[in-house]
Design a protein around this motif. Structure first.
Motif, short mmCIF file in Angstrom:
data_model
loop_
_atom_site.label_atom_id
_atom_site.label_comp_id
_atom_site.label_asym_id
_atom_site.label_seq_id
_atom_site.Cartn_x
_atom_site.Cartn_y
_atom_site.Cartn_z
N CYS A 1 -7.86 4.49 -7.66
CA CYS A 1 -6.77 3.70 -6.77
C CYS A 1 -5.99 2.78 -7.77
CB CYS A 1 -7.22 3.01 -5.49
SG CYS A 1 -8.24 4.19 -4.32
N TRP A 2 -6.59 2.19 -8.54
CA TRP A 2 -5.81 1.25 -9.58
C TRP A 2 -5.28 1.65 -10.66
CZ3 TRP A 2 -10.88 -1.82 -8.68
CH2 TRP A 2 -11.11 -2.39 -7.65
N GLU B 1 -11.78 6.04 -0.68
CA GLU B 1 -11.32 5.49 -1.88
C GLU B 1 -12.50 4.84 -2.76
OE1 GLU B 1 -7.92 6.06 0.86
OE2 GLU B 1 -10.16 5.10 1.20
N GLY C 1 -9.34 -2.96 -1.43
CA GLY C 1 -10.20 -2.51 -2.32
C GLY C 1 -11.10 -3.64 -3.12
N LEU D 1 -8.26 3.49 3.39
CA LEU D 1 -8.11 2.21 2.79
C LEU D 1 -6.65 1.84 2.69
CD1 LEU D 1 -9.77 -0.18 2.22
CD2 LEU D 1 -9.82 0.53 -0.17
N TYR E 1 0.89 -1.15 -0.11
CA TYR E 1 0.16 -0.02 -0.17
C TYR E 1 0.91 1.07 -0.12
CZ TYR E 1 -2.57 3.68 2.37
OH TYR E 1 -3.31 4.95 2.60
#
Length: 118
Positions: free
Chosen positions: A45-46, A40, A86, A82, A5
């Motif tokens: 986030c990806w 998130e 996810g 987070l 992370y």
């Protein structure tokens, strides 16, 4: 599941190894958190910082969502962001849930590494 992370911190980018987060969070109480309260859930986030995602990249995440095990709570930092889970969040939403099991650090652990900016 991701093996790390990361997030921006003063002077660089903090990196936390997921295995360590799981170990540190193992004894935390499990709580129920609304998906809408996880920042998130409405963020990229990806794929952030990359080109427009390809069908293959989206499919890889769809595969990881399908394989996500909801028996494990998501991990939140002290501020409620987070740190892990996810794909479990996405799976919960796809299943029609508006809450998810979570653990939240009372104090966010120090990062394992701080990567320089740039």
């Amino acid at each position: 599941m991701a093996d790390k992370y990361t997030r921006p911190i003063g002077g660089g980018r903090g990196l936390w190894w997921t295995q360590r987060l799981w170990a540190l969070a193992a004894e935390l109480p499990v709580i129920s958190v609304k998906l809408a309260d996880i920042p998130e859930f409405e963020q990229d986030c990806w794929f952030v910082g990359r080109h427009v995602p390809t069908i293959r990249e989206v499919a890889k995440h769809a595969q990881r969502i399908a394989q996500a095990d909801p028996a494990y709570p998501v991990i939140l930092c002290a501020q409620g962001r987070l740190m892990d889970g996810g794909h479990r969040v996405a799976k919960a939403w796809m299943a029609g849930h508006d809450e998810i099991a979570a653990v939240r650090f009372p104090v966010t652990p120090e990062p394992d590494e701080i990567l320089p900016e740039g």
